[in-house]
Design a protein around this motif. Structure first.
Motif, short mmCIF file in Angstrom:
data_model
loop_
_atom_site.label_atom_id
_atom_site.label_comp_id
_atom_site.label_asym_id
_atom_site.label_seq_id
_atom_site.Cartn_x
_atom_site.Cartn_y
_atom_site.Cartn_z
N PHE A 193 41.78 75.40 -1.88
CA PHE A 193 42.51 75.45 -0.61
C PHE A 193 43.75 76.31 -0.83
CE2 PHE A 193 40.07 71.58 -0.61
CZ PHE A 193 39.56 71.51 0.67
N TYR A 194 43.84 77.41 -0.13
CA TYR A 194 44.94 78.35 -0.32
C TYR A 194 45.61 78.67 1.00
CZ TYR A 194 41.78 81.99 1.36
OH TYR A 194 40.93 82.74 2.12
N SER A 195 46.73 79.37 0.93
CA SER A 195 47.43 79.79 2.14
C SER A 195 47.97 81.19 1.94
CB SER A 195 48.58 78.82 2.46
OG SER A 195 49.66 79.05 1.59
N ILE A 196 48.33 81.80 3.07
CA ILE A 196 48.97 83.11 3.02
C ILE A 196 50.24 82.99 3.86
CG2 ILE A 196 48.74 85.57 3.49
CD1 ILE A 196 45.72 85.22 3.24
N GLY A 197 51.28 82.47 3.24
CA GLY A 197 52.59 82.40 3.87
C GLY A 197 52.81 81.29 4.88
N GLU A 198 51.87 80.40 5.09
CA GLU A 198 52.04 79.36 6.09
C GLU A 198 51.84 77.95 5.55
OE1 GLU A 198 49.15 80.36 9.02
OE2 GLU A 198 50.37 81.93 9.89
N GLY A 199 51.50 77.81 4.31
CA GLY A 199 51.17 76.49 3.77
C GLY A 199 49.71 76.16 4.04
N VAL A 200 49.21 75.19 3.30
CA VAL A 200 47.82 74.79 3.43
C VAL A 200 47.65 73.92 4.68
CG1 VAL A 200 45.95 73.50 2.33
CG2 VAL A 200 47.47 74.90 0.94
N LYS A 201 46.64 74.22 5.45
CA LYS A 201 46.35 73.43 6.65
C LYS A 201 45.63 72.14 6.25
CE LYS A 201 46.03 77.36 9.77
NZ LYS A 201 46.47 78.46 9.05
N SER A 202 45.85 71.07 7.01
CA SER A 202 45.24 69.79 6.68
C SER A 202 43.80 69.67 7.18
CB SER A 202 46.08 68.65 7.24
OG SER A 202 46.12 68.73 8.65
N GLU A 203 43.42 70.43 8.18
CA GLU A 203 42.09 70.30 8.79
C GLU A 203 40.95 70.57 7.80
OE1 GLU A 203 38.44 71.39 10.53
OE2 GLU A 203 39.81 72.95 9.85
N PRO A 204 41.00 71.62 6.95
CA PRO A 204 39.90 71.83 6.00
C PRO A 204 39.73 70.67 5.02
CG PRO A 204 41.18 73.83 6.22
CD PRO A 204 41.94 72.75 6.95
N LYS A 205 40.83 70.05 4.60
CA LYS A 205 40.75 68.89 3.68
C LYS A 205 40.14 67.70 4.38
CE LYS A 205 42.13 66.30 0.07
NZ LYS A 205 41.55 65.01 0.27
N TYR A 226 32.79 75.97 5.70
CA TYR A 226 33.94 76.86 5.69
C TYR A 226 33.52 78.31 5.91
CZ TYR A 226 35.98 72.74 3.58
OH TYR A 226 36.39 71.45 3.34
N ASP A 227 34.31 79.02 6.71
CA ASP A 227 34.13 80.45 6.86
C ASP A 227 35.38 81.13 6.30
OD1 ASP A 227 36.08 79.99 8.76
OD2 ASP A 227 34.84 80.54 10.46
N GLU A 228 35.44 82.45 6.41
CA GLU A 228 36.57 83.18 5.82
C GLU A 228 37.90 82.89 6.51
OE1 GLU A 228 34.19 85.41 8.66
OE2 GLU A 228 33.64 84.90 6.64
N LYS A 229 37.88 82.33 7.71
CA LYS A 229 39.12 82.02 8.42
C LYS A 229 39.70 80.66 8.02
CE LYS A 229 37.71 84.61 12.46
NZ LYS A 229 37.29 84.51 13.86
N SER A 230 38.96 79.86 7.31
CA SER A 230 39.40 78.49 7.00
C SER A 230 40.34 78.41 5.80
CB SER A 230 38.19 77.59 6.78
OG SER A 230 37.42 78.07 5.70
N MET A 231 40.60 79.52 5.13
CA MET A 231 41.49 79.58 3.97
C MET A 231 41.00 78.67 2.83
SD MET A 231 43.96 81.63 4.92
CE MET A 231 45.68 81.55 5.24
N VAL A 232 39.70 78.71 2.61
CA VAL A 232 39.07 77.90 1.57
C VAL A 232 38.07 78.78 0.82
CG1 VAL A 232 37.57 75.91 1.11
CG2 VAL A 232 39.30 75.77 2.90
#
Length: 153
Positions: free
Chosen positions: A67-79, A135-141
């Protein structure tokens, strides 16, 4: 005098770099030795491990969900989606599936590292294939297979 002033930054950089490399090196190396029948030692020892055995840098794991982020922190929805998927899959298999969380980023990035020791080969393959569909490429996973958990310190 001018050459001394120019040498000072170089000496500071070299001094700092040598301290960093000494403290940042890892002495753990993956096992590459083989037994008499050319089966890697690591694959034999992984059969004796269970899902609660602590993960090391030398362990090749069947599944890592990063689970990664790009400047916004990790979102809780994928977890939340991962936990729901695991809970549903445990009901289907009537077996527990656990993972270990390895935190590594400044913005809350982490890896969910799975041994999947409770599952047979077919169950493992199906579990990973179905999880990839979440997960797709937009999910940051990133869903990684048969790799080492790089972020263990």
């Amino acid at each position: 005098m001018r050459s001394i002033v120019m040498m000072l930054p170089v000496l500071l950089i070299v001094g700092c770099a040598s301290k960093k490399s000494v403290s940042g090196t890892s002495t753990v190396q993956p096992q590459t030795s083989t037994t008499t029948n050319d089966t890697p030692v690591q694959s034999q020892t992984s059969k004796t491990m269970n899902d609660s055995t602590p993960i090391t840098r030398a362990d090749t794991l069947p599944l890592i969900v990063e689970f990664y982020s790009i400047g916004e922190g990790v979102k809780s929805e994928p977890k939340t989606r991962l936990d729901g998927f695991i809970k549903d899959y445990e009901k289907i298999l009537k077996q527990s599936i656990s993972y270990q969380v390895i935190s590594w980023g400044r913005e809350g990035e982490y890896d969910a590292c799975f041994r999947l020791a409770n599952l047979n080969e077919e169950q493992r393959h199906t579990f990973i294939a179905e999880l990839k569909k979440l997960y797709d490429e937009k999910s940051m996973v990133h869903v990684l297979e048969n790799q080492t958990c790089q972020h263990i310190r």
